[in-house]
Structures are given as structure tokens and as C-alpha cells.
Design a protein around this motif. Structure first.
Motif, PDB file in Angstrom:
ATOM      1  N   LEU A 345       1.002  -1.051   0.240  1.00 41.38           N
ATOM      2  CA  LEU A 345      -0.029   0.174   0.003  1.00 41.38           C
ATOM      3  C   LEU A 345       0.780   1.170  -0.035  1.00 41.38           C
ATOM      4  O   LEU A 345       1.808   1.181   0.766  1.00 41.38           O
ATOM      5  CB  LEU A 345      -0.835   0.087   1.256  1.00 41.38           C
ATOM      6  N   LEU A 346       0.751   1.957  -1.123  1.00 40.26           N
ATOM      7  CA  LEU A 346       1.685   3.220  -1.337  1.00 40.26           C
ATOM      8  C   LEU A 346       0.763   4.510  -1.192  1.00 40.26           C
ATOM      9  O   LEU A 346       0.051   4.585  -1.883  1.00 40.26           O
ATOM     10  CB  LEU A 346       2.427   3.071  -2.458  1.00 40.26           C
ATOM     11  N   TYR A 347       1.129   5.382  -0.187  1.00 41.32           N
ATOM     12  CA  TYR A 347       0.463   6.596   0.033  1.00 41.32           C
ATOM     13  C   TYR A 347       1.091   7.984  -0.198  1.00 41.32           C
ATOM     14  O   TYR A 347       2.308   8.212   0.345  1.00 41.32           O
ATOM     15  CB  TYR A 347       0.046   6.627   1.379  1.00 41.32           C
ATOM     16  N   VAL A 348       0.974   8.515  -1.246  1.00 45.47           N
ATOM     17  CA  VAL A 348       1.741   9.605  -1.774  1.00 45.47           C
ATOM     18  C   VAL A 348       0.911  10.966  -1.048  1.00 45.47           C
ATOM     19  O   VAL A 348       0.018  11.463  -1.594  1.00 45.47           O
ATOM     20  CB  VAL A 348       1.504   9.745  -3.399  1.00 45.47           C
ATOM     21  N   VAL A 349       1.476  11.048   0.293  1.00 43.78           N
ATOM     22  CA  VAL A 349       0.770  12.052   1.087  1.00 43.78           C
ATOM     23  C   VAL A 349       1.801  13.139   1.682  1.00 43.78           C
ATOM     24  O   VAL A 349       2.928  12.677   1.813  1.00 43.78           O
ATOM     25  CB  VAL A 349      -0.096  11.206   2.199  1.00 43.78           C
ATOM     26  N   ASP A 350       1.392  14.313   2.164  1.00 44.91           N
ATOM     27  CA  ASP A 350       2.159  15.388   2.609  1.00 44.91           C
ATOM     28  C   ASP A 350       2.847  14.803   3.886  1.00 44.91           C
ATOM     29  O   ASP A 350       2.362  14.295   4.573  1.00 44.91           O
ATOM     30  CB  ASP A 350       1.140  16.424   2.916  1.00 44.91           C
ATOM     31  N   ALA A 351       4.118  14.933   3.885  1.00 44.91           N
ATOM     32  CA  ALA A 351       4.864  14.750   4.944  1.00 44.91           C
ATOM     33  C   ALA A 351       4.431  15.202   6.414  1.00 44.91           C
ATOM     34  O   ALA A 351       4.739  14.487   7.513  1.00 44.91           O
ATOM     35  CB  ALA A 351       6.430  15.323   4.875  1.00 44.91           C
ATOM     36  N   ARG A 352       3.648  16.324   6.554  1.00 48.13           N
ATOM     37  CA  ARG A 352       2.929  16.700   7.760  1.00 48.13           C
ATOM     38  C   ARG A 352       2.040  15.744   8.298  1.00 48.13           C
ATOM     39  O   ARG A 352       1.752  16.030   9.329  1.00 48.13           O
ATOM     40  CB  ARG A 352       2.337  18.153   7.485  1.00 48.13           C
ATOM     41  N   GLN A 353       1.753  14.885   7.476  1.00 50.98           N
ATOM     42  CA  GLN A 353       0.610  13.713   7.829  1.00 50.98           C
ATOM     43  C   GLN A 353       1.149  12.541   8.434  1.00 50.98           C
ATOM     44  O   GLN A 353       0.954  11.419   8.428  1.00 50.98           O
ATOM     45  CB  GLN A 353      -0.318  13.418   6.845  1.00 50.98           C
ATOM     46  N   ALA A 354       2.641  12.507   8.552  1.00 52.99           N
ATOM     47  CA  ALA A 354       3.402  11.305   8.792  1.00 52.99           C
ATOM     48  C   ALA A 354       2.993  10.771  10.240  1.00 52.99           C
ATOM     49  O   ALA A 354       2.877   9.574  10.216  1.00 52.99           O
ATOM     50  CB  ALA A 354       5.110  11.831   8.833  1.00 52.99           C
ATOM     51  N   LEU A 355       2.778  11.422  11.206  1.00 55.78           N
ATOM     52  CA  LEU A 355       2.351  10.982  12.633  1.00 55.78           C
ATOM     53  C   LEU A 355       0.985  10.001  12.402  1.00 55.78           C
ATOM     54  O   LEU A 355       0.983   9.003  12.856  1.00 55.78           O
ATOM     55  CB  LEU A 355       2.381  12.110  13.612  1.00 55.78           C
TER      56      LEU A 355
END
Length: 589
Positions: A345-355
Motif C-alpha cells: 500500500l503506497l500513500y503519496v501524502v504530505d509529510a506533515r501527515q506522517a504521524l
């Protein structure tokens, strides 16, 4: 056609054979072969092997060299320093290898498929219903699209998912307003453009918002609508669907401007997992992964704490019974693993949502939905900055609309194309088309040539420049080759392995040989910026080749054919590499 063995693999095989003959216990060891400034390749592995065998590394290196057969593949090997091997490849081997890539009738240029392909569900390009797409949506779309192309090219089964924001309390206000003003969105989809669709939604949202803020009775009715929506009331869902459909008209128009394919069946928003939310919570609570805390269903983590040192939980269900993003994301994981049979599962999402994703993935792992055979990864990306190094905004401090940004890029690029149009004989239609490809390519390349996790500055002047590390530089390199091929007359590209190669020809040829391993490495590591770096170096080596090696005025007909073959293979490699990044290569610029 089968994949082509790379020169580095051929050299590695020769080295491994000589190494195991000189040191039998080193059979199967990696000689650590790398490209080098001192020769074509350098092998550094002998030092570690000698240390392990308590042997003198330089003496061992000398023994290995004695066992290497030079000729067809390796022209020369010499021992350097404490035990490095500097290896020069035969000119014939370079040309024959490239000829095999050139002859690949599958169009893959001899690139093999990945050894163990699986199924990757990639979550990218996630706009919100009834809201305009802005510069913050750019990176997920561009990086995600490139990863889809790269993974599919390597043989991976890729399932695309666009997890759009299409659910939540904000829709109560919009639905109630449209119910009371039913003709606001009355039109056939074919009759409205993306720009008009967004204009309709924006106008409707602002009007509904004003009413919501000023009329308490309307506010009460709007809040009741949220309950109706979540309960699945048919009339409420039908009005909600109008917003989704209107938004899709707009989404598709923006993605079309980005020269990106987004298919309707791949759009599965937050609403797509509603029916799974209660079961997700039940499974987590029954297994003990989640526990009730002050009425809310939470998952706690020993290593995740807030500013005061208290544990920060992942709230799956709120104390009032409502569901948050965590419940939806966990339900999506269940669907993707058990229904779509994903291995990654690969999520290309803003680093700010890392937590958030760290907690979601760990929760899914504890529940047994993720394991050694099924992994989830966030391909985190940084922020798009303005020239001042701050988050990219308009002069008024507003978020930059993605559509406006793309329009300006195309306008600037079209001006650049028009300057040279007469010289290369472009029609007005070609100027417009190429201006679009150059402008959109400039925006994509600026994004993709930066490591995803880093922030980057958005500078249109630099992006559409013919000089430096830009897509325009690469596109002009491709167009320049097409011009040479058109001027070649009856001369045709043909490999001549019997010819000696000039230094610039060798450098270009060796880099072309690295295309296959670069594609596989970039896809496996999920680092599209390394493909951009490879292509920029290829175009730079081509520039040096032009300066030092005349093509159409070469010394002999055979050399003309060989150089035409070299530049044509370079063009094909540029074309394929750029296509894997989602960037077009016009034939005339």
C-alpha cells in the motif's frame, strides 16, 4: 524479446569468476562494481574479502586480474591503490550491447521486468469535493502519476486509488442549501466546463456559508442534514451526489491540464468505506488493539507522546459515536488488503501527515491486516515554496490555484516555443500544443527532479529555461536529435561494433547502458528524482557528444551510421524516460 544483459552485469560475471578462482571461499561474493572517474568501472570489494581471508588485498587483486580474460567484454584491468580494480570495457562490447537494446521490438529498450512483481495500491491525487484544487495538490498528483507509470513498466500490478474528501459535516450546509434552492446545479454534465463547475460550486458554497452564519434556523436544518447523510437518507444522498458529480467535472479538467489520466472507477473517496466503519471498530475493540477511553475508541502507543509527555492516542471513534479519518483509513486498508489483494500500500501524502499514518499503519499491523507479506508505506513529500522560501502564496496571501499556476506555466512556455518556431517550421497549432507540453512538463520536472521529501522553490522563469536542469533542456535535446535524423537523407542508423569509439561516444554509450538498472532501482526505491537525474546527465553527455563528434559529417559512411544509431537510441531513451515521469517529448521545438 528477452531483456538485455547490461555491461555492468557482464563485467561482474567476469570478475566473480576470476575472484572465486583466486579465492574459492569468496564464491558468490559481490565485487562491489561501480562506475568510476578513473576508468569505466571500479571494483572495491577485494579489500573487504582480503581482510576476511587475512590476505594482502593488493596481492589478491593481482591474482584476480591474472584470471580475467580480456577481449570481448573487458579491454583492460589494472590494480589501483591498496587493491581496487580499474576496468575498461571494450568498445565492441559497448556498441553490441546498445545494438541489442536498439533492436528490442517491445519498445522496452531491453529493460527487464522486476523479479518479484506484486500488487501495489497507490493512493494519490486526493482533492476535496466542492473545493478548488491548489498548489498543495500538485505534488501528490505528479509524484503519484510517475510512480504508477514506473511500477507498471516494471511489471507490477498497480491499482490506482484517489481518496477524495467527499464526506463530513461540511456537506450538511451545502445539501440543505441546494435542497432549498434546487435549480442551482441544474444542467447536463456535457454543457459545463471544469472552470464553470468550480465557479458554480464556489458561488454556492459562499452563499450557503453566509446563510449558515446569519440564520440560526438554517444552521439547525443544516446540522440535521449531516445526521441524515450519515444515516443514508436517499434524498440527502441524491443531493450529495450532485456535489460529487459537479466536482468531478472540475477535477477531470484540472487533471487533463496536468496531462494526467484519472479514471472515474479509481475515485473511491472517504464515502466509499462508510459501510465498513462499524465493523472496523468492532474488530479493533474485540481484538484488544483499541480500547475505550472517556467514551472514545482509541489506540495507544508507548513511543508516541504529546508535549507534556502524555500518550497521544489514535482516535478511531469519537465519544459521540462519530468516525474520524482514522476509521476511514483503517477501513481502506482492510479493503485494499483483503478485497484488492494488495502486497504493498503506497500513500503519496504530505509529510506533515506522517504521524497520523505512522499510527494508522501500526494499528493495522497490530490487527494483523499488515504483516511481512503486506506492507504500507507513506511516500511523504515536502512543501512547494515561493521564491522567498516561504509556502507558495499569491501576493494577497491566498493559496495559489493549481489551474492558474498551470495556465501561467503554459503561457510562459508557449512564448519560449514561439521564439524558435519560425526557425524549425512550427505551425500555430504545433506552437500551442508544444507550449502546453513544455509548460506542463516544466512544472512536473521541477517537482520530480527534487527528492520528494524535500521542499522546493517554485520558479517559473527557471523552469522554462533552456539552460540548466529543466525539462525544457531535455525536450530540446530530444527535438535536436529528431532534426538530425530528418536531415540524414538516405543515411540510416546502424550499429558498427568494429569501429573504435571516441571518448564522448563511450561516455554516452555507457550511460545509455545504465537505463535499465536505473528504471528498476527508481521503481523499487520509489525515488523518481533519480530518474530525472539520470535523464539530465544523459542530455548533458549528448551535448558533449555533439560538440566533439560530428554526426552527419563524420569521417566515413559507417561512422555516420554508427553515430546516427547512438543519437537515435539516446532519443528513444529520453522519450521513454520522460514518459515514465509523465512528460511529453515533442519532435520539433
Amino acid at each position: 524479446m528477452a531483456s538485455v544483459t547490461s555491461l555492468s552485469d557482464s563485467v561482474q560475471q567476469h570478475l566473480a569468476s576470476a575472484l572465486s578462482a583466486a579465492l574459492p571461499e569468496a564464491a558468490g561474493a559481490d565485487p562491489l562494481l561501480r562506475r568510476s572517474d578513473r576508468a569505466d568501472y571500479q571494483a572495491n570489494g577485494i579489500l573487504a574479502l582480503a581482510k576476511k581471508a587475512k590476505a594482502n588485498p593488493r596481492e589478491l587483486a593481482t591474482q584476480v586480474v591474472a584470471g580475467i580474460v580480456t577481449g570481448e567484454v573487458i579491454a583492460d584491468v589494472e590494480v589501483s591503490g591498496p587493491g581496487f580494480l580499474n576496468i575498461t570495457v571494450a568498445d565492441r562490447a559497448i556498441t553490441e550491447n546498445l545494438a541489442a537494446r536498439y533492436a528490442d521490438d517491445t519498445g522496452r529498450l531491453g529493460v527487464p521486468y522486476a523479479e518479484h512483481p506484486g500488487t501495489t495500491v497507490i493512493d494519490y491525487a486526493q482533492p476535496n469535493v466542492a473545493k478548488e484544487m491548489h498548489v498543495g495538490h500538485l505534488r501528490s498528483a505528479v509524484i503519484g502519476d510517475a510512480m504508477v507509470r514506473l511500477l507498471e513498466f516494471t511489471g507490477e500490478n498497480v491499482v490506482r486509488r484517489h481518496h477524495i474528501g467527499d464526506w463530513g459535516t461540511q456537506f450538511g450546509m451545502l445539501i440543505q442549501y441546494l435542497d432549498e434552492h434546487p435549480h442551482e446545479l441544474d444542467h447536463k454534465e456535457s454543457e459545463v466546463s471544469g472552470e464553470e463547475a468550480m465557479s458554480n460550486l464556489d458561488r454556492l458554497y459562499k452563499t450557503a456559508r453566509r446563510l449558515f452564519d446569519s440564520d440560526e434556523e438554517f444552521k439547525t436544518r443544516a446540522r440535521r442534514r449531516v445526521v441524515d447523510l450519515q444515516a443514508g437518507d436517499e434524498k440527502t444522498l441524491a443531493i450529495w451526489q450532485k456535489f460529487v458529480d459537479e466536482s468531478k467535472i472540475y477535477f477531470f479538467s484540472v487533471f487533463d491540464k496536468l496531462d494526467m489520466e484519472v479514471r472515474d472507477p479509481d475515485i473511491v473517496g472517504e464515502s466509499g468505506y462508510n459501510d465498513m466503519l462499524a465493523e472496523t471498530c468492532r474488530l479493533l475493540e474485540e481484538s484488544g488493539v483499541a480500547v475505550r477511553s472517556e467514551g472514545a475508541l482509541c489506540v495507544f502507543f508507548d513511543d508516541i507522546k504529546g508535549p507534556e509527555g502524555n500518550p497521544v492516542p489514535l482516535i478511531v471513534q469519537k465519544s459521540d459515536g462519530g468516525y474520524g479519518y482514522a476509521a476511514t483509513d483503517l477501513s481502506a486498508i482492510r479493503d485494499r488488503v483483503f478485497h484488492l489483494k494488495a502486497t504493498t500500500l503506497l500513500y503519496v501524502v504530505d509529510a506533515r501527515q506522517a504521524l497520523h499514518f505512522r499510527m494508522v499503519f501500526e494499528t493495522a499491523r497490530r490487527a494483523g491486516w499488515l504483516n511481512d507479506d503486506v506492507t504500507a508505506v507513506q511516500l511523504a513529500f515536502g512543501t512547494v515554496l515561493g521564491k522567498d522560501g516561504k509556502p507558495f502564496k499569491t501576493r494577497e496571501g491566498e493559496t495559489v490555484k493549481l489551474e492558474n499556476l498551470l495556465d501561467e506555466a503554459v503561457e510562459r512556455a508557449t512564448a519560449v516555443v514561439r521564439e524558435k518556431a519560425e526557425k524549425v517550421g512550427l505551425t500555430e497549432d504545433e506552437i500551442v500544443e508544444n507550449g502546453r507540453y513544455v509548460g506542463v512538463g516544466a512544472v512536473k520536472y521541477a517537482d520530480l527532479s527534487t527528492s520528494a521529501v524535500r521542499d522546493y522553490k517554485f520558479d517559473l522563469d527557471q523552469m522554462v529555461s533552456l539552460n540548466g536542469d529543466t525539462s525544457v533542456y531535455l525536450q530540446y535535446a530530444y527535438a535536436r536529435i529528431q532534426s538530425i535524423l530528418r536531415k540524414a537523407g538516405e543515411a540510416r542508423p546502424a550499429a558498427h561494433p568494429e569501429l573504435a569509439l571516441a571518448p564522448a561516444e563511450r561516455a554516452l554509450g555507457l550511460h545509455l547502458d545504465q537505463f535499465a538498472e536505473t528504471v528498476l532501482e527508481v521503481a523499487a526505491a520509489r525515488e523518481p528524482h533519480k530518474m530525472a537525474a539520470y535523464l539530465y546527465q544523459l542530455a548533458s553527455l549528448l551535448t558533449t557528444f555533439y560538440d566533439q563528434c560530428p554526426v552527419l559529417k563524420a569521417d566515413s559512411p559507417a561512422q555516420v551510421e554508427n553515430r546516427l544509431f547512438l543519437v537515435d537510441l539516446t532519443a528513444r531513451t529520453l522519450h521513454e524516460g520522460m514518459a515514465l515521469l509523465g512528460i511529453r517529448t515533442p519532435g520539433k521545438l
